[in-house]
Scaffold this motif. Structure first.
Motif, PDB file in Angstrom:
ATOM      1  N   THR A   1       0.838  -1.207   0.000  1.00 37.43           N
ATOM      2  CA  THR A   1       0.000   0.000   0.000  1.00 37.43           C
ATOM      3  C   THR A   1       0.869   1.252   0.000  1.00 37.43           C
ATOM      4  N   GLY A   2       1.978   1.192   0.676  1.00 37.15           N
ATOM      5  CA  GLY A   2       2.897   2.327   0.696  1.00 37.15           C
ATOM      6  C   GLY A   2       3.529   2.624  -0.650  1.00 37.15           C
ATOM      7  N   THR A   3       3.502   1.663  -1.570  1.00 36.12           N
ATOM      8  CA  THR A   3       4.092   1.872  -2.895  1.00 36.12           C
ATOM      9  C   THR A   3       3.078   2.392  -3.912  1.00 36.12           C
ATOM     10  N   LEU A   4       1.803   2.456  -3.545  1.00 33.38           N
ATOM     11  CA  LEU A   4       0.775   2.832  -4.523  1.00 33.38           C
ATOM     12  C   LEU A   4       1.029   4.170  -5.209  1.00 33.38           C
ATOM     13  N   PRO A   5       1.515   5.202  -4.509  1.00 26.74           N
ATOM     14  CA  PRO A   5       1.799   6.445  -5.241  1.00 26.74           C
ATOM     15  C   PRO A   5       2.818   6.251  -6.368  1.00 26.74           C
ATOM     16  N   LEU A   6       3.724   5.296  -6.225  1.00 25.71           N
ATOM     17  CA  LEU A   6       4.714   5.031  -7.276  1.00 25.71           C
ATOM     18  C   LEU A   6       4.113   4.252  -8.434  1.00 25.71           C
ATOM     19  N   VAL A   7       3.257   3.284  -8.139  1.00 31.64           N
ATOM     20  CA  VAL A   7       2.745   2.421  -9.206  1.00 31.64           C
ATOM     21  C   VAL A   7       1.532   3.006  -9.914  1.00 31.64           C
ATOM     22  N   GLU A   8       0.960   4.068  -9.396  1.00 36.75           N
ATOM     23  CA  GLU A   8      -0.209   4.657 -10.045  1.00 36.75           C
ATOM     24  C   GLU A   8       0.091   5.199 -11.434  1.00 36.75           C
ATOM     25  N   LYS A   9       1.315   5.616 -11.660  1.00 36.45           N
ATOM     26  CA  LYS A   9       1.649   6.242 -12.939  1.00 36.45           C
ATOM     27  C   LYS A   9       2.680   5.457 -13.742  1.00 36.45           C
ATOM     28  N   ARG A  10       2.988   4.238 -13.295  1.00 32.17           N
ATOM     29  CA  ARG A  10       4.019   3.438 -13.962  1.00 32.17           C
ATOM     30  C   ARG A  10       3.571   1.983 -14.056  1.00 32.17           C
ATOM     31  N   ASP A  11       4.098   1.291 -15.043  1.00 30.69           N
ATOM     32  CA  ASP A  11       3.918  -0.156 -15.080  1.00 30.69           C
ATOM     33  C   ASP A  11       4.684  -0.744 -13.904  1.00 30.69           C
ATOM     34  N   CYS A  12       4.221  -1.880 -13.422  1.00 30.55           N
ATOM     35  CA  CYS A  12       4.796  -2.472 -12.220  1.00 30.55           C
ATOM     36  C   CYS A  12       5.284  -3.892 -12.511  1.00 30.55           C
ATOM     37  N   TYR A  13       6.465  -4.182 -12.043  1.00 32.12           N
ATOM     38  CA  TYR A  13       7.034  -5.527 -12.112  1.00 32.12           C
ATOM     39  C   TYR A  13       7.195  -6.039 -10.689  1.00 32.12           C
ATOM     40  N   ALA A  14       6.691  -7.235 -10.433  1.00 32.89           N
ATOM     41  CA  ALA A  14       6.864  -7.867  -9.127  1.00 32.89           C
ATOM     42  C   ALA A  14       7.885  -8.978  -9.287  1.00 32.89           C
ATOM     43  N   ASP A  15       8.998  -8.842  -8.622  1.00 27.79           N
ATOM     44  CA  ASP A  15      10.069  -9.837  -8.653  1.00 27.79           C
ATOM     45  C   ASP A  15       9.858 -10.775  -7.464  1.00 27.79           C
ATOM     46  N   LEU A  16       9.388 -11.986  -7.750  1.00 27.67           N
ATOM     47  CA  LEU A  16       9.124 -12.978  -6.710  1.00 27.67           C
ATOM     48  C   LEU A  16      10.157 -14.110  -6.724  1.00 27.67           C
ATOM     49  N   LEU A  17      11.285 -13.887  -7.359  1.00 31.11           N
ATOM     50  CA  LEU A  17      12.295 -14.941  -7.452  1.00 31.11           C
ATOM     51  C   LEU A  17      12.797 -15.404  -6.088  1.00 31.11           C
ATOM     52  N   HIS A  18      12.718 -14.543  -5.091  1.00 32.49           N
ATOM     53  CA  HIS A  18      13.231 -14.886  -3.764  1.00 32.49           C
ATOM     54  C   HIS A  18      12.114 -15.190  -2.765  1.00 32.49           C
ATOM     55  N   ILE A  19      10.919 -15.450  -3.285  1.00 31.92           N
ATOM     56  CA  ILE A  19       9.822 -15.868  -2.412  1.00 31.92           C
ATOM     57  C   ILE A  19      10.010 -17.345  -2.080  1.00 31.92           C
ATOM     58  N   GLN A  20      10.032 -17.660  -0.799  1.00 34.54           N
ATOM     59  CA  GLN A  20      10.245 -19.041  -0.362  1.00 34.54           C
ATOM     60  C   GLN A  20       8.962 -19.845  -0.346  1.00 34.54           C
ATOM     61  N   ALA A  21       7.821 -19.179  -0.131  1.00 32.38           N
ATOM     62  CA  ALA A  21       6.522 -19.863  -0.108  1.00 32.38           C
ATOM     63  C   ALA A  21       5.437 -18.857  -0.441  1.00 32.38           C
ATOM     64  N   ILE A  22       4.419 -19.340  -1.153  1.00 32.95           N
ATOM     65  CA  ILE A  22       3.257 -18.516  -1.473  1.00 32.95           C
ATOM     66  C   ILE A  22       2.020 -19.401  -1.371  1.00 32.95           C
ATOM     67  N   ASP A  23       0.937 -18.861  -0.860  1.00 36.10           N
ATOM     68  CA  ASP A  23      -0.320 -19.594  -0.807  1.00 36.10           C
ATOM     69  C   ASP A  23      -1.407 -18.732  -1.451  1.00 36.10           C
ATOM     70  N   MET A  24      -2.644 -19.158  -1.315  1.00 29.88           N
ATOM     71  CA  MET A  24      -3.738 -18.437  -1.972  1.00 29.88           C
ATOM     72  C   MET A  24      -3.891 -17.017  -1.453  1.00 29.88           C
ATOM     73  N   ALA A  25      -3.557 -16.769  -0.196  1.00 29.81           N
ATOM     74  CA  ALA A  25      -3.615 -15.405   0.329  1.00 29.81           C
ATOM     75  C   ALA A  25      -2.613 -14.521  -0.409  1.00 29.81           C
ATOM     76  N   GLY A  26      -1.434 -15.049  -0.678  1.00 27.00           N
ATOM     77  CA  GLY A  26      -0.427 -14.304  -1.434  1.00 27.00           C
ATOM     78  C   GLY A  26      -0.865 -14.051  -2.862  1.00 27.00           C
ATOM     79  N   VAL A  27      -1.469 -15.057  -3.484  1.00 24.44           N
ATOM     80  CA  VAL A  27      -1.985 -14.897  -4.850  1.00 24.44           C
ATOM     81  C   VAL A  27      -3.093 -13.845  -4.869  1.00 24.44           C
ATOM     82  N   GLN A  28      -3.979 -13.874  -3.881  1.00 27.60           N
ATOM     83  CA  GLN A  28      -5.052 -12.874  -3.809  1.00 27.60           C
ATOM     84  C   GLN A  28      -4.490 -11.465  -3.653  1.00 27.60           C
TER      85      GLN A  28
END
Length: 105
Positions: free
Chosen positions: A34-61
């Motif tokens: 949420t703190g990054t929203l002012p940055l992503v409002e005017k730019r395309d956004c890339y999420a780098d998840l290469l270092h995510i150790q685990a993700i579940d449905m909450a993370g996907v949501q």
């Protein structure tokens, strides 16, 4: 513990997430993203998840909520991740979010 690093260029923002993105961390991740929203409002956004150790449905949501917010501003979200997470996203019908290996972050 989840870590978030933000890289900002004129046309795009890269959000690098490290750690776990599960139901236990999703509130912390939501607050940080949420703190990054002012940055992503005017730019395309890339999420780098290469270092995510685990993700579940909450993370996907959470990723889907981020995508929805970005799309309302006419921008896009692309995700760079490892193959197990990419396979999960494809299985869930979310392959559209996956960045190709040739896309530059």
């Amino acid at each position: 513990m989840l870590q978030l690093e933000v890289g900002c260029l004129a046309a795009s923002v890269t959000l690098t997430l490290k750690g776990r993105l599960t139901a236990y961390e999703v509130r912390e991740a939501f607050d940080r993203l949420t703190g990054t929203l002012p940055l992503v409002e005017k730019r395309d956004c890339y999420a780098d998840l290469l270092h995510i150790q685990a993700i579940d449905m909450a993370g996907v949501q959470l990723l889907l909520a981020l995508e929805r917010q970005i799309l309302t501003n006419g921008k896009s979200l692309r995700v760079l991740t490892n193959e197990p997470v990419a396979e999960l996203m494809r299985t869930l019908g979310l392959g559209r979010l996956l960045a190709s290996s040739t896309e530059a972050f």
